[in-house]
Design a protein around this motif. Sequence first.
Motif, PDB file in Angstrom:
ATOM      1  N   CYS A  97      36.401  35.472  30.603  1.00  0.00           N
ATOM      2  CA  CYS A  97      37.295  36.635  30.729  1.00  0.00           C
ATOM      3  C   CYS A  97      38.315  36.714  29.604  1.00  0.00           C
ATOM      4  O   CYS A  97      38.822  37.778  29.293  1.00  0.00           O
ATOM      5  CB  CYS A  97      37.981  36.610  32.091  1.00  0.00           C
ATOM      6  N   ARG A  98      38.633  35.590  28.992  1.00  0.00           N
ATOM      7  CA  ARG A  98      39.562  35.490  27.858  1.00  0.00           C
ATOM      8  C   ARG A  98      41.035  35.688  28.215  1.00  0.00           C
ATOM      9  O   ARG A  98      41.897  35.589  27.349  1.00  0.00           O
ATOM     10  CB  ARG A  98      39.205  36.488  26.730  1.00  0.00           C
ATOM     11  N   CYS A 100      42.487  34.698  31.634  1.00  0.00           N
ATOM     12  CA  CYS A 100      43.005  33.863  32.730  1.00  0.00           C
ATOM     13  C   CYS A 100      43.691  32.622  32.144  1.00  0.00           C
ATOM     14  O   CYS A 100      43.514  32.304  30.967  1.00  0.00           O
ATOM     15  CB  CYS A 100      41.867  33.467  33.676  1.00  0.00           C
ATOM     16  N   CYS A 103      41.198  30.204  30.368  1.00  0.00           N
ATOM     17  CA  CYS A 103      40.743  30.710  29.062  1.00  0.00           C
ATOM     18  C   CYS A 103      41.848  30.577  28.032  1.00  0.00           C
ATOM     19  O   CYS A 103      41.616  30.167  26.898  1.00  0.00           O
ATOM     20  CB  CYS A 103      40.297  32.168  29.173  1.00  0.00           C
ATOM     21  N   CYS A 111      36.919  29.116  33.569  1.00  0.00           N
ATOM     22  CA  CYS A 111      37.392  30.506  33.647  1.00  0.00           C
ATOM     23  C   CYS A 111      37.493  30.948  35.102  1.00  0.00           C
ATOM     24  O   CYS A 111      36.565  30.791  35.888  1.00  0.00           O
ATOM     25  CB  CYS A 111      36.435  31.422  32.880  1.00  0.00           C
TER      26      CYS A 111
HETATM   27 ZN    ZN Z   1      38.948  33.251  32.006  1.00  0.00          ZN
END
Ligand code: ZN
Length: 349
Positions: A97-98, A100, A103, A111
């Motif tokens: 997801c980049r 959370c 991440c 993630c």
């Molecule tokens: Zn994430």
Amino acid sequence: MLTAIAVRGRAAHKAGAALEPFSFQRREPGEKDVVIDILFCGICHSDVHQARDEWGGASFPMVPGHEIVGKVSRVGSRVTRFKPGEAAGVGCFVDSCRTCPSCKEGLQQFCEGKLVFTYNSAYPDGSPTYGGYAERIVVDEDYAYKIAAGLPLDRVAPLLCAGITTYSPLRRWKAGKGTKVGVLGLGGLGHMAVQLAASMGAEVTLLSSSRAKEADAKRLGAAEFACTSDPRAVSLHARRFDLMIDTVSAPHPINDYLGCLARDGTMVLVGAPAEPLEVGAHALVLKRRQLAGSLIGGLAETQEMLDYCASHKIGAEVEVIPASKIDEAFDRIVKGDVRYRFVVDAGTI
Ligand code: ZN
Ligand code: NAP
Ligand code: ZN
């Protein structure tokens, strides 16, 4: 509407089925994507667990494979890290997801949003992911790794899972000079754990169910070897290790091995048998021991591990096989007859 890239691979069509030739499509590369023409893909025991649906929830057809190396053949207009012709690798996940906390901390493998595994998983739009037993893969450059020159690429491929899965806990639990590390099981993960722990300066003991692996264990860097089918050999190591890395893929008597930890020692499970392990409270309580788990590694740590292995000349010991022999390799892995990683020559797909 983007066109797609036709790819040939090998897939299992249902749990436990033979891997058969399978044609499918990958997305046309977007502006941040690289197309990697796959040269080699390692066979991890997790491929066997999933293709046989031993962990449950598997989706088919399944193209396994998450130890991928190849050459970049195309790059999107906004790609900055790769050029056509360069070597590149892909590991166990191809997106996350980049945003959370995990991440953001570089622990993409944990993630909390949508982690997209390389196969047996789905992209956010719901389309299935297909792994590395295939001719090529399309991946966002942020989820691909640079491969430094120096090691043959077939020996690099297994680092993308077996390498990082053992490197990460060795670093987290501070294996190094003055520490005693026990490695349980000498297969794909185990043979990387021995080499890595020894290279970090730890004193390594390999515990294996196969006496015949003693010479290999020592050649790979173990100072000592114990055959686990002999209870006396295991008890000789009672209360000894600061850290143990348990790579065993099947049920095993973990209490016996917990007894090999020193006071405050930690047993890290990386092996993922389908069945639960039975843990006796006393094995932990009496020496304040810890039982932990670890899952592959994040993007930055995986790149760090690849660079570490390149500079220390550490690679997997491999048996390169054609795609037609994947089923036989799966059977041999389950029998413990692998020295120490099968790698598919993707040119034979
Ligand atoms: Zn994430
Ligand atoms: P592998 O090459 O098959 O090695 C597993 C080793 O476990 C064997 O070589 C054998 O070592 C030992 N073993 C197997 N069956 C046994 C039994 N019944 N009793 C005692 N020992 C036994 O597998 P791998 O690819 O290294 O993977 C190992 C496990 O790690 C798998 O469960 C896999 O799914 C998991 N895995 C986890 C992660 C993660 O992120 N946590 C990543 C990759 C893989 P000896 O002959 O020396 O006893
Ligand atoms: Zn794996």
